[in-house]
Enzyme design. Structure first.
Site, short mmCIF file in Angstrom:
data_model
loop_
_atom_site.label_atom_id
_atom_site.label_comp_id
_atom_site.label_asym_id
_atom_site.label_seq_id
_atom_site.Cartn_x
_atom_site.Cartn_y
_atom_site.Cartn_z
N GLU A 85 7.27 7.27 -7.29
CA GLU A 85 7.26 5.88 -6.82
C GLU A 85 7.77 4.93 -7.89
O GLU A 85 8.55 4.01 -7.60
CB GLU A 85 5.85 5.49 -6.39
N GLU A 127 -3.36 3.11 -10.07
CA GLU A 127 -3.36 3.91 -8.84
C GLU A 127 -4.78 4.18 -8.33
O GLU A 127 -5.49 5.03 -8.84
CB GLU A 127 -2.64 5.24 -9.07
N GLU A 180 -0.76 13.92 -7.27
CA GLU A 180 -0.88 12.46 -7.24
C GLU A 180 -0.14 11.84 -8.42
O GLU A 180 0.51 10.80 -8.27
CB GLU A 180 -2.36 12.05 -7.25
#
Length: 120
Positions: free
Chosen positions: A78, A30, A71
């Site tokens: 996701e 990420e 985050e």
């Protein structure tokens, strides 16, 4: 009593290991987590360089950590959405968008805190 303490220490060690594995996995994949980490390091440096009260400094640092937590939650959302729904589905998109919006809202909170601290 010793067995209880030993078991709790082992449980705590496992928690630390699993948390580090999660952080490492997210860090590797990420870019946004890496970017927010750099922003947090700059923010923390500034928080200690400026003449802030302990409360102001604590708020800035805590909000920075909350951005990183948001985050990480977004990354988890996701990943699980992609696992559960590999094909395009409006609900999957909505879940991902909401996760992204949570990161944005947390980042805005951090920005607002900085503005209030700096502007008085």
């Amino acid at each position: 009593m010793r067995a209880i303490v030993t078991a709790e220490l082992r449980r705590f060690a496992n928690t630390c290991i699993w948390s580090w594995q999660g952080w490492s996995a997210a860090w590797a994949s990420e870019k946004s987590l890496r970017q927010w980490t750099v922003v947090n390091l700059a923010s923390a440096t500034l928080a200690f360089a400026l003449d802030l009260s302990a409360g102001e400094r604590a708020m800035i640092l805590a909000l920075g950590l909350l951005i990183l937590a948001a985050e990480l939650f977004n990354t988890a959302i996701e990943e699980i959405v992609d696992l559960a729904s590999p094909e395009r589905d409006p609900r999957a998109g909505k879940a991902k968008d909401c996760g992204s919006a949570a990161v944005a809202a947390t980042a805005i909170a951090g920005g607002v805190a900085w503005l209030v601290v700096l502007l008085g």
